[in-house]
Design a protein around this motif. Structure first.
Motif, PDB file in Angstrom:
ATOM      1  N   MET A  40     -47.604  32.945  46.595  1.00  0.00           N
ATOM      2  CA  MET A  40     -47.750  32.134  45.381  1.00  0.00           C
ATOM      3  C   MET A  40     -49.160  31.556  45.263  1.00  0.00           C
ATOM      4  N   GLN A  41     -49.788  31.216  46.371  1.00  0.00           N
ATOM      5  CA  GLN A  41     -51.130  30.639  46.350  1.00  0.00           C
ATOM      6  C   GLN A  41     -52.177  31.639  45.854  1.00  0.00           C
ATOM      7  N   ASP A  42     -51.892  32.930  45.992  1.00  0.00           N
ATOM      8  CA  ASP A  42     -52.854  33.949  45.573  1.00  0.00           C
ATOM      9  C   ASP A  42     -53.067  33.990  44.065  1.00  0.00           C
ATOM     10  N   TRP A  43     -52.162  33.423  43.291  1.00  0.00           N
ATOM     11  CA  TRP A  43     -52.341  33.423  41.840  1.00  0.00           C
ATOM     12  C   TRP A  43     -53.487  32.509  41.429  1.00  0.00           C
ATOM     13  N   GLY A  44     -53.742  31.465  42.217  1.00  0.00           N
ATOM     14  CA  GLY A  44     -54.840  30.551  41.894  1.00  0.00           C
ATOM     15  C   GLY A  44     -54.695  29.985  40.495  1.00  0.00           C
ATOM     16  N   GLU A  45     -55.751  30.098  39.717  1.00  0.00           N
ATOM     17  CA  GLU A  45     -55.781  29.557  38.358  1.00  0.00           C
ATOM     18  C   GLU A  45     -55.171  30.520  37.325  1.00  0.00           C
ATOM     19  N   ARG A  46     -54.827  31.718  37.752  1.00  0.00           N
ATOM     20  CA  ARG A  46     -54.289  32.698  36.810  1.00  0.00           C
ATOM     21  C   ARG A  46     -52.873  32.314  36.397  1.00  0.00           C
ATOM     22  N   SER A  47     -52.516  32.681  35.192  1.00  0.00           N
ATOM     23  CA  SER A  47     -51.184  32.375  34.656  1.00  0.00           C
ATOM     24  C   SER A  47     -50.176  33.407  35.134  1.00  0.00           C
ATOM     25  N   ILE A  48     -49.269  32.995  35.987  1.00  0.00           N
ATOM     26  CA  ILE A  48     -48.235  33.918  36.451  1.00  0.00           C
ATOM     27  C   ILE A  48     -47.314  34.305  35.299  1.00  0.00           C
ATOM     28  N   GLN A  49     -47.096  33.395  34.351  1.00  0.00           N
ATOM     29  CA  GLN A  49     -46.226  33.705  33.212  1.00  0.00           C
ATOM     30  C   GLN A  49     -46.803  34.834  32.372  1.00  0.00           C
ATOM     31  N   GLY A  50     -48.109  34.819  32.163  1.00  0.00           N
ATOM     32  CA  GLY A  50     -48.756  35.896  31.413  1.00  0.00           C
ATOM     33  C   GLY A  50     -48.622  37.232  32.126  1.00  0.00           C
ATOM     34  N   HIS A  51     -48.780  37.214  33.429  1.00  0.00           N
ATOM     35  CA  HIS A  51     -48.635  38.446  34.212  1.00  0.00           C
ATOM     36  C   HIS A  51     -47.195  38.941  34.183  1.00  0.00           C
ATOM     37  N   LYS A  52     -46.239  38.022  34.255  1.00  0.00           N
ATOM     38  CA  LYS A  52     -44.833  38.420  34.196  1.00  0.00           C
ATOM     39  C   LYS A  52     -44.516  39.095  32.863  1.00  0.00           C
ATOM     40  N   THR A  53     -45.011  38.529  31.792  1.00  0.00           N
ATOM     41  CA  THR A  53     -44.767  39.109  30.472  1.00  0.00           C
ATOM     42  C   THR A  53     -45.390  40.493  30.375  1.00  0.00           C
ATOM     43  N   ASP A  54     -46.646  40.634  30.819  1.00  0.00           N
ATOM     44  CA  ASP A  54     -47.323  41.930  30.749  1.00  0.00           C
ATOM     45  C   ASP A  54     -46.616  42.995  31.576  1.00  0.00           C
ATOM     46  N   ALA A  55     -46.125  42.632  32.746  1.00  0.00           N
ATOM     47  CA  ALA A  55     -45.559  43.617  33.667  1.00  0.00           C
ATOM     48  C   ALA A  55     -44.067  43.871  33.467  1.00  0.00           C
ATOM     49  N   LEU A  56     -43.332  42.873  32.974  1.00  0.00           N
ATOM     50  CA  LEU A  56     -41.873  43.006  32.936  1.00  0.00           C
ATOM     51  C   LEU A  56     -41.287  43.225  31.552  1.00  0.00           C
ATOM     52  N   ASP A  57     -42.059  43.029  30.511  1.00  0.00           N
ATOM     53  CA  ASP A  57     -41.539  43.260  29.162  1.00  0.00           C
ATOM     54  C   ASP A  57     -41.841  44.679  28.689  1.00  0.00           C
ATOM     55  N   VAL A  58     -41.955  45.617  29.636  1.00  0.00           N
ATOM     56  CA  VAL A  58     -42.236  47.013  29.302  1.00  0.00           C
ATOM     57  C   VAL A  58     -41.285  47.929  30.068  1.00  0.00           C
TER      58      VAL A  58
END
Length: 116
Positions: A40-58
């Protein structure tokens, strides 16, 4: 390896941003920076929610042999990678978008995390 990718894509296809915890989503990623599974710490300042949407809504189609390659990291480490050239958004199936890169390591497939 091929059946493992098929299983990984089947697992990802039933995930959505709403039914997948941040921890579960993170466990699907391999950090190329650390050459280790992401935390979880590796996400840093990046938005995990944005990544989840990009990767899982396809929906990911199964790749061709041309989508596989070998990646050699500068700091050491060699991976088999699969670059899916397109993914189909679940809510807009007529608008394919660029797919993701997956890494095979330790007898398992992961989303590749490219944060450097």
């Amino acid at each position: 390896m091929i059946s493992g990718l098929s299983n990984f894509l089947a697992q990802v296809s039933i995930c959505s941003p709403g039914n997948t915890t941040d921890e579960a989503f993170t466990s699907l990623h391999w950090s190329l920076e650390k050459n280790a599974p992401m935390t979880m710490q590796d996400w840093g300042e990046r938005s995990i929610q944005g990544h989840k949407t990009d990767a899982l809504d396809v929906t990911y189609g199964f790749p061709s042999l041309l989508d596989f390659s070998v990646i050699n990291l500068e700091g050491g480490g060699t991976f088999i990678a699969c670059t899916l050239r397109h993914a189909i958004p679940k809510d807009k199936p007529t608008q394919p978008k660029l797919g993701d890169v997956f890494i095979y390591t330790g007898n398992q497939w992961y989303f590749a995390d490219w944060k450097f």
